[in-house]
Design a protein around this motif. Structure first.
Motif, PDB file in Angstrom:
ATOM      1  N   UNK A  23     -10.420   6.268  10.056  1.00 23.14           N
ATOM      2  CA  UNK A  23     -10.897   4.923   9.787  1.00 23.14           C
ATOM      3  C   UNK A  23     -10.100   4.289   8.645  1.00 23.14           C
ATOM      4  N   UNK A  24      -9.800   5.077   7.618  1.00 19.98           N
ATOM      5  CA  UNK A  24      -9.030   4.567   6.489  1.00 19.98           C
ATOM      6  C   UNK A  24      -7.585   4.280   6.894  1.00 19.98           C
ATOM      7  N   UNK A  25      -7.033   5.069   7.808  1.00 22.82           N
ATOM      8  CA  UNK A  25      -5.651   4.857   8.239  1.00 22.82           C
ATOM      9  C   UNK A  25      -5.465   3.507   8.919  1.00 22.82           C
ATOM     10  N   UNK A  26      -6.497   3.029   9.607  1.00 26.18           N
ATOM     11  CA  UNK A  26      -6.402   1.708  10.233  1.00 26.18           C
ATOM     12  C   UNK A  26      -6.217   0.650   9.158  1.00 26.18           C
ATOM     13  N   UNK A  27      -6.996   0.764   8.077  1.00 27.50           N
ATOM     14  CA  UNK A  27      -6.859  -0.179   6.982  1.00 27.50           C
ATOM     15  C   UNK A  27      -5.506  -0.099   6.310  1.00 27.50           C
ATOM     16  N   UNK A  28      -4.995   1.116   6.137  1.00 29.86           N
ATOM     17  CA  UNK A  28      -3.673   1.300   5.540  1.00 29.86           C
ATOM     18  C   UNK A  28      -2.603   0.625   6.376  1.00 29.86           C
ATOM     19  N   UNK A  29      -2.667   0.813   7.685  1.00 28.13           N
ATOM     20  CA  UNK A  29      -1.681   0.214   8.585  1.00 28.13           C
ATOM     21  C   UNK A  29      -1.748  -1.308   8.520  1.00 28.13           C
ATOM     22  N   UNK A  30      -2.962  -1.856   8.545  1.00 31.07           N
ATOM     23  CA  UNK A  30      -3.107  -3.314   8.499  1.00 31.07           C
ATOM     24  C   UNK A  30      -2.582  -3.874   7.185  1.00 31.07           C
ATOM     25  N   UNK A  31      -2.846  -3.183   6.075  1.00 29.82           N
ATOM     26  CA  UNK A  31      -2.368  -3.654   4.771  1.00 29.82           C
ATOM     27  C   UNK A  31      -0.845  -3.656   4.709  1.00 29.82           C
ATOM     28  N   UNK A  32      -0.228  -2.570   5.206  1.00 30.17           N
ATOM     29  CA  UNK A  32       1.233  -2.468   5.164  1.00 30.17           C
ATOM     30  C   UNK A  32       1.881  -3.517   6.060  1.00 30.17           C
ATOM     31  N   UNK A  33       1.325  -3.718   7.254  1.00 34.97           N
ATOM     32  CA  UNK A  33       1.881  -4.711   8.180  1.00 34.97           C
ATOM     33  C   UNK A  33       1.753  -6.110   7.591  1.00 34.97           C
ATOM     34  N   UNK A  34       0.624  -6.406   6.977  1.00 36.45           N
ATOM     35  CA  UNK A  34       0.422  -7.726   6.366  1.00 36.45           C
ATOM     36  C   UNK A  34       1.438  -7.954   5.249  1.00 36.45           C
ATOM     37  N   UNK A  35       1.699  -6.932   4.467  1.00 39.40           N
ATOM     38  CA  UNK A  35       2.665  -7.074   3.373  1.00 39.40           C
ATOM     39  C   UNK A  35       4.068  -7.292   3.920  1.00 39.40           C
ATOM     40  N   UNK A  36       4.461  -6.492   4.914  1.00 35.44           N
ATOM     41  CA  UNK A  36       5.804  -6.603   5.476  1.00 35.44           C
ATOM     42  C   UNK A  36       6.002  -7.899   6.252  1.00 35.44           C
ATOM     43  N   UNK A  37       4.906  -8.475   6.738  1.00 32.78           N
ATOM     44  CA  UNK A  37       4.989  -9.740   7.468  1.00 32.78           C
ATOM     45  C   UNK A  37       5.192 -10.930   6.538  1.00 32.78           C
ATOM     46  N   UNK A  38       4.875 -10.750   5.275  1.00 32.23           N
ATOM     47  CA  UNK A  38       5.053 -11.821   4.288  1.00 32.23           C
ATOM     48  C   UNK A  38       5.614 -11.213   3.002  1.00 32.23           C
ATOM     49  N   UNK A  39       6.840 -10.720   3.044  1.00 30.18           N
ATOM     50  CA  UNK A  39       7.397  -9.975   1.909  1.00 30.18           C
ATOM     51  C   UNK A  39       7.707 -10.883   0.727  1.00 30.18           C
ATOM     52  N   UNK A  40       7.816 -10.293  -0.468  1.00 32.88           N
ATOM     53  CA  UNK A  40       8.152 -11.098  -1.645  1.00 32.88           C
ATOM     54  C   UNK A  40       9.621 -11.488  -1.644  1.00 32.88           C
ATOM     55  N   UNK A  41       9.974 -12.405  -2.525  1.00 32.15           N
ATOM     56  CA  UNK A  41      11.369 -12.819  -2.621  1.00 32.15           C
ATOM     57  C   UNK A  41      12.226 -11.728  -3.262  1.00 32.15           C
ATOM     58  N   UNK A  42      11.667 -10.990  -4.206  1.00 28.95           N
ATOM     59  CA  UNK A  42      12.434  -9.931  -4.847  1.00 28.95           C
ATOM     60  C   UNK A  42      12.500  -8.714  -3.926  1.00 28.95           C
ATOM     61  N   UNK A  43      13.464  -7.826  -4.137  1.00 25.28           N
ATOM     62  CA  UNK A  43      13.529  -6.615  -3.315  1.00 25.28           C
ATOM     63  C   UNK A  43      12.266  -5.785  -3.510  1.00 25.28           C
ATOM     64  N   UNK A  44      11.909  -4.993  -2.500  1.00 28.64           N
ATOM     65  CA  UNK A  44      10.670  -4.226  -2.587  1.00 28.64           C
ATOM     66  C   UNK A  44      10.864  -2.814  -2.049  1.00 28.64           C
TER      67      UNK A  44
END
Length: 230
Positions: free
Chosen positions: A149-170
């Motif tokens: 159940x927690x892995x689903x949340x982890x995946x969604x959080x990572x995808x959301x971040x990568x879909x709107x990345x910051x301007x600086x390198x990450x």
């Protein structure tokens, strides 16, 4: 097991972006990219086919927390003194003076973010961490529990971040608890799941799978002997 990825476009940048995918309890022997089994790890195999596979890579310790502390600090367990999965009354947290992957990247102008499982005893210092939100679901084929159940949340959080990345390198870490959920196949879920069998043959268990005397093992593992005897 961890996979480090950076895009071809990013490689041309002065400071490329990095994505590290960390899995818990995944052994090389069941990954198709290493040629021993096929059909179980299609997504990992696809990534491997487009990159480089390291066949002589080893963890710092076969226990979770010492291994994670070693990975994120670049130091062996006898150097970090994180030698078991126990809490702080047994394992010391890494001191602030110890360089970590997160602190080094942060000091170099990267945004360092971590999603998912920690169990790191301070070795993730330098990363901005977000705890996952459990997303319960049912699986008709296999038993699942809160780890999944927690892995689903982890995946969604990572995808959301990568879909709107910051301007600086990450540098982004998606840290999953599975396939640690193999532990869910004991107790009430014990037995062969014949309704939806896994196709093909799994690789053989290692020669040292059966432990004859737990007391002969190094002290960090003897805690499990007490649990089994109980």
């Amino acid at each position: 097991m961890g996979l480090a990825l950076c895009s071809l476009a990013a490689q041309a940048q002065e400071k490329p972006n990095f994505l590290i995918i960390q899995c818990d309890h995944l052994t090389q022997r069941v990954v198709g990219a290493y040629g021993q089994t096929q059909g179980y790890t299609q997504s990992i195999d696809e990534v491997a086919s487009k990159g480089v596979v390291f066949s002589n890579a080893y963890v710092g310790c076969p226990l979770s927390q010492p291994s994670r502390a070693a990975l994120w600090s670049g130091m062996m367990p006898h150097q970090t003194n994180v030698r078991s999965n126990s809490a702080e009354h047994i394992n010391p947290r890494l001191p602030e003076s110890t360089a970590t992957l997160g602190s080094l990247f942060s000091q170099s102008g990267y945004e360092a973010v971590h999603f998912g499982k920690c169990h790191d005893m301070g070795s993730l210092r330098g990363f901005k961490h977000k705890d996952p939100v459990a997303k319960p679901f049912t699986d008709p084929n296999f038993p699942v529990n809160n780890d999944s159940f927690l892995d689903v949340g982890t995946c969604e959080d990572a995808v959301a971040y990568l879909s709107n990345p910051p301007e600086e390198p990450f540098i982004c870490i998606a840290d999953f608890l599975n396939p640690h959920n193999i532990c869910g196949f004991v107790g009430e879920n014990e037995g062969v799941h014949t309704d939806h069998p896994i196709p093909g043959e799994l690789p053989p268990l290692p020669d040292n799978f059966e432990i004859e005397n737990w007391n002969d093992l190094p002290s960090p593992y003897n805690i499990y002997a007490a649990v089994i005897d109980a």
